[in-house]
Design a protein around this motif. Structure first.
Motif, PDB file in Angstrom:
ATOM      1  N   VAL A 186       0.826  -1.207   0.000  1.00  0.00           N
ATOM      2  CA  VAL A 186       0.000   0.000   0.000  1.00  0.00           C
ATOM      3  C   VAL A 186       0.863   1.262   0.000  1.00  0.00           C
ATOM      4  O   VAL A 186       0.615   2.193  -0.768  1.00  0.00           O
ATOM      5  CB  VAL A 186      -0.974  -0.015   1.203  1.00  0.00           C
ATOM      6  CG1 VAL A 186      -1.664   1.326   1.377  1.00  0.00           C
ATOM      7  CG2 VAL A 186      -1.998  -1.128   1.022  1.00  0.00           C
ATOM      8  N   GLN A 187       1.864   1.303   0.854  1.00  0.00           N
ATOM      9  CA  GLN A 187       2.670   2.525   0.970  1.00  0.00           C
ATOM     10  C   GLN A 187       3.673   2.685  -0.161  1.00  0.00           C
ATOM     11  O   GLN A 187       3.803   3.774  -0.720  1.00  0.00           O
ATOM     12  CB  GLN A 187       3.380   2.551   2.313  1.00  0.00           C
ATOM     13  CG  GLN A 187       2.428   2.777   3.460  1.00  0.00           C
ATOM     14  CD  GLN A 187       3.120   2.807   4.813  1.00  0.00           C
ATOM     15  OE1 GLN A 187       4.288   2.479   4.949  1.00  0.00           O
ATOM     16  NE2 GLN A 187       2.374   3.204   5.834  1.00  0.00           N
ATOM     17  N   SER A 188       4.380   1.631  -0.504  1.00  0.00           N
ATOM     18  CA  SER A 188       5.435   1.751  -1.521  1.00  0.00           C
ATOM     19  C   SER A 188       4.901   1.647  -2.945  1.00  0.00           C
ATOM     20  O   SER A 188       5.420   2.292  -3.846  1.00  0.00           O
ATOM     21  CB  SER A 188       6.498   0.675  -1.314  1.00  0.00           C
ATOM     22  OG  SER A 188       7.115   0.828  -0.055  1.00  0.00           O
ATOM     23  N   ASN A 189       3.899   0.831  -3.144  1.00  0.00           N
ATOM     24  CA  ASN A 189       3.395   0.594  -4.493  1.00  0.00           C
ATOM     25  C   ASN A 189       1.993   1.124  -4.720  1.00  0.00           C
ATOM     26  O   ASN A 189       1.387   0.852  -5.752  1.00  0.00           O
ATOM     27  CB  ASN A 189       3.460  -0.903  -4.818  1.00  0.00           C
ATOM     28  CG  ASN A 189       4.888  -1.398  -4.886  1.00  0.00           C
ATOM     29  OD1 ASN A 189       5.753  -0.745  -5.450  1.00  0.00           O
ATOM     30  ND2 ASN A 189       5.139  -2.543  -4.286  1.00  0.00           N
ATOM     31  N   GLU A 190       1.466   1.837  -3.744  1.00  0.00           N
ATOM     32  CA  GLU A 190       0.157   2.469  -3.839  1.00  0.00           C
ATOM     33  C   GLU A 190      -0.968   1.491  -4.191  1.00  0.00           C
ATOM     34  O   GLU A 190      -1.908   1.833  -4.906  1.00  0.00           O
ATOM     35  CB  GLU A 190       0.201   3.636  -4.826  1.00  0.00           C
ATOM     36  CG  GLU A 190       1.199   4.718  -4.406  1.00  0.00           C
ATOM     37  CD  GLU A 190       1.292   5.880  -5.382  1.00  0.00           C
ATOM     38  OE1 GLU A 190       0.419   6.000  -6.256  1.00  0.00           O
ATOM     39  OE2 GLU A 190       2.254   6.655  -5.252  1.00  0.00           O
ATOM     40  N   ALA A 191      -0.861   0.278  -3.698  1.00  0.00           N
ATOM     41  CA  ALA A 191      -1.910  -0.722  -3.942  1.00  0.00           C
ATOM     42  C   ALA A 191      -3.210  -0.263  -3.289  1.00  0.00           C
ATOM     43  O   ALA A 191      -3.212   0.271  -2.183  1.00  0.00           O
ATOM     44  CB  ALA A 191      -1.491  -2.075  -3.377  1.00  0.00           C
ATOM     45  N   GLN A 192      -4.309  -0.477  -3.980  1.00  0.00           N
ATOM     46  CA  GLN A 192      -5.630  -0.155  -3.457  1.00  0.00           C
ATOM     47  C   GLN A 192      -6.473  -1.406  -3.277  1.00  0.00           C
ATOM     48  O   GLN A 192      -7.594  -1.342  -2.794  1.00  0.00           O
ATOM     49  CB  GLN A 192      -6.339   0.817  -4.404  1.00  0.00           C
ATOM     50  CG  GLN A 192      -5.615   2.137  -4.526  1.00  0.00           C
ATOM     51  CD  GLN A 192      -6.264   3.025  -5.565  1.00  0.00           C
ATOM     52  OE1 GLN A 192      -6.899   2.562  -6.507  1.00  0.00           O
ATOM     53  NE2 GLN A 192      -6.118   4.317  -5.395  1.00  0.00           N
ATOM     54  N   PHE A 193      -5.928  -2.544  -3.682  1.00  0.00           N
ATOM     55  CA  PHE A 193      -6.642  -3.816  -3.634  1.00  0.00           C
ATOM     56  C   PHE A 193      -5.640  -4.913  -3.313  1.00  0.00           C
ATOM     57  O   PHE A 193      -4.607  -5.020  -3.969  1.00  0.00           O
ATOM     58  CB  PHE A 193      -7.281  -4.064  -5.010  1.00  0.00           C
ATOM     59  CG  PHE A 193      -8.032  -5.358  -5.129  1.00  0.00           C
ATOM     60  CD1 PHE A 193      -9.378  -5.422  -4.813  1.00  0.00           C
ATOM     61  CD2 PHE A 193      -7.399  -6.506  -5.581  1.00  0.00           C
ATOM     62  CE1 PHE A 193     -10.084  -6.616  -4.942  1.00  0.00           C
ATOM     63  CE2 PHE A 193      -8.097  -7.689  -5.717  1.00  0.00           C
ATOM     64  CZ  PHE A 193      -9.443  -7.753  -5.390  1.00  0.00           C
ATOM     65  N   LEU A 194      -5.927  -5.703  -2.293  1.00  0.00           N
ATOM     66  CA  LEU A 194      -5.054  -6.815  -1.907  1.00  0.00           C
ATOM     67  C   LEU A 194      -5.836  -8.111  -2.079  1.00  0.00           C
ATOM     68  O   LEU A 194      -7.037  -8.155  -1.814  1.00  0.00           O
ATOM     69  CB  LEU A 194      -4.617  -6.676  -0.449  1.00  0.00           C
ATOM     70  CG  LEU A 194      -3.875  -5.396  -0.071  1.00  0.00           C
ATOM     71  CD1 LEU A 194      -3.711  -5.315   1.450  1.00  0.00           C
ATOM     72  CD2 LEU A 194      -2.533  -5.331  -0.771  1.00  0.00           C
ATOM     73  N   THR A 195      -5.156  -9.158  -2.511  1.00  0.00           N
ATOM     74  CA  THR A 195      -5.802 -10.460  -2.660  1.00  0.00           C
ATOM     75  C   THR A 195      -4.825 -11.556  -2.288  1.00  0.00           C
ATOM     76  O   THR A 195      -3.615 -11.344  -2.278  1.00  0.00           O
ATOM     77  CB  THR A 195      -6.333 -10.659  -4.094  1.00  0.00           C
ATOM     78  OG1 THR A 195      -7.161 -11.819  -4.125  1.00  0.00           O
ATOM     79  CG2 THR A 195      -5.209 -10.784  -5.102  1.00  0.00           C
ATOM     80  N   GLY A 196      -5.378 -12.710  -1.944  1.00  0.00           N
ATOM     81  CA  GLY A 196      -4.546 -13.870  -1.668  1.00  0.00           C
ATOM     82  C   GLY A 196      -4.378 -14.156  -0.203  1.00  0.00           C
ATOM     83  O   GLY A 196      -5.127 -13.662   0.637  1.00  0.00           O
ATOM     84  N   CYS A 197      -3.393 -14.961   0.084  1.00  0.00           N
ATOM     85  CA  CYS A 197      -3.029 -15.365   1.438  1.00  0.00           C
ATOM     86  C   CYS A 197      -3.814 -16.606   1.846  1.00  0.00           C
ATOM     87  O   CYS A 197      -4.966 -16.531   2.245  1.00  0.00           O
ATOM     88  CB  CYS A 197      -3.251 -14.237   2.433  1.00  0.00           C
ATOM     89  SG  CYS A 197      -2.120 -14.298   3.790  1.00  0.00           S
ATOM     90  N   ILE A 198      -3.201 -17.758   1.721  1.00  0.00           N
ATOM     91  CA  ILE A 198      -3.874 -19.017   2.026  1.00  0.00           C
ATOM     92  C   ILE A 198      -3.901 -19.296   3.522  1.00  0.00           C
ATOM     93  O   ILE A 198      -4.770 -19.995   4.008  1.00  0.00           O
ATOM     94  CB  ILE A 198      -3.219 -20.185   1.241  1.00  0.00           C
ATOM     95  CG1 ILE A 198      -4.109 -21.426   1.259  1.00  0.00           C
ATOM     96  CG2 ILE A 198      -1.840 -20.509   1.776  1.00  0.00           C
ATOM     97  CD1 ILE A 198      -5.372 -21.293   0.482  1.00  0.00           C
ATOM     98  N   SER A 199      -2.973 -18.747   4.268  1.00  0.00           N
ATOM     99  CA  SER A 199      -2.943 -18.954   5.715  1.00  0.00           C
ATOM    100  C   SER A 199      -4.040 -18.114   6.373  1.00  0.00           C
ATOM    101  O   SER A 199      -4.071 -16.891   6.232  1.00  0.00           O
ATOM    102  CB  SER A 199      -1.588 -18.550   6.289  1.00  0.00           C
ATOM    103  OG  SER A 199      -1.668 -18.388   7.692  1.00  0.00           O
ATOM    104  N   SER A 200      -4.911 -18.769   7.114  1.00  0.00           N
ATOM    105  CA  SER A 200      -5.996 -18.039   7.773  1.00  0.00           C
ATOM    106  C   SER A 200      -5.476 -17.046   8.800  1.00  0.00           C
ATOM    107  O   SER A 200      -6.005 -15.945   8.930  1.00  0.00           O
ATOM    108  CB  SER A 200      -6.968 -19.020   8.433  1.00  0.00           C
ATOM    109  OG  SER A 200      -7.668 -19.739   7.458  1.00  0.00           O
ATOM    110  N   SER A 201      -4.428 -17.411   9.525  1.00  0.00           N
ATOM    111  CA  SER A 201      -3.867 -16.484  10.515  1.00  0.00           C
ATOM    112  C   SER A 201      -3.311 -15.237   9.842  1.00  0.00           C
ATOM    113  O   SER A 201      -3.527 -14.121  10.306  1.00  0.00           O
ATOM    114  CB  SER A 201      -2.783 -17.174  11.339  1.00  0.00           C
ATOM    115  OG  SER A 201      -3.336 -18.229  12.089  1.00  0.00           O
ATOM    116  N   ALA A 202      -2.600 -15.425   8.742  1.00  0.00           N
ATOM    117  CA  ALA A 202      -2.063 -14.284   8.001  1.00  0.00           C
ATOM    118  C   ALA A 202      -3.197 -13.476   7.367  1.00  0.00           C
ATOM    119  O   ALA A 202      -3.168 -12.237   7.366  1.00  0.00           O
ATOM    120  CB  ALA A 202      -1.073 -14.759   6.946  1.00  0.00           C
TER     121      ALA A 202
END
Length: 178
Positions: free
Chosen positions: A19-35
């Motif tokens: 978000v901060q370095s690449n200005e992402a506005q949408f995140l997806t993924g992460c198979i680990s439930s804790s993460a």
């Protein structure tokens, strides 16, 4: 692409970097439930849309927020069908082996809730828990085998390499025959 290393703190750091370095506005993924739960919190705090790949029901249940959307199945959906089939085809005395984190706990809770609702004689024969990243499951397999005569089925709440290694070792030990 960012590697969360299946760790909640690392997941939060990677999300922040995106978000901060690449200005992402949408995140997806992460198979680990804790993460994924960590990124769920991050998404709310930073007003970023997030679609997790993890299956713990609390992600879009108790921990849901207006920035998180699920497009994958969760453990409740899987347990709904699997519990009925298990009770009908195998029986209602269940042994569980789960990964000791949010996903494993969610599998245990969801399957057990459904088994209790469909069978008056449901019995939890036992539960073993392994740490994520484990490579030697012999002690758990021995416990499961020792209780094998008391259980109709084994429910395994793990994913990824942990699941593949567990199943391989269980098969080599002949656990599926029991």
């Amino acid at each position: 692409e960012y590697d969360t290393q299946l760790d909640p703190a690392t997941a939060t750091q990677r999300a922040q970097e995106a978000v901060q370095s690449n200005e992402a506005q949408f995140l997806t993924g992460c198979i680990s439930s804790s993460a994924a739960l960590a990124i769920t919190d991050f998404a709310a705090e930073n007003e970023v849309v997030y679609t997790p790949g993890a299956a713990d029901t609390s992600i879009t249940g108790a921990n849901c927020n207006e920035y998180v959307f699920r497009f994958e199945t969760n453990t409740a959906q899987i347990a709904e069908v699997m519990a009925r089939w298990t009770a009908d085809e195998l029986g209602d005395r269940i042994f569980y082996h789960i990964a000791d984190y949010a996903y494993g706990d969610s599998v245990l809770n969801e399957v057990e809730t459904r088994m209790e609702s469909i069978s008056d004689s449901y019995e939890q024969v036992g539960v073993t828990r392994s740490d994520p990243g484990s490579t030697d499951f012999e002690a758990f397999i021995s416990q499961i085998a020792d209780a094998g005569g008391d259980a109709d089925a084994l429910v395994v709440g793990m994913t990824g390499a942990d699941l593949a290694i567990f199943l391989s070792q269980a098969s080599a030990r002949g656990l599926q025959d029991e």
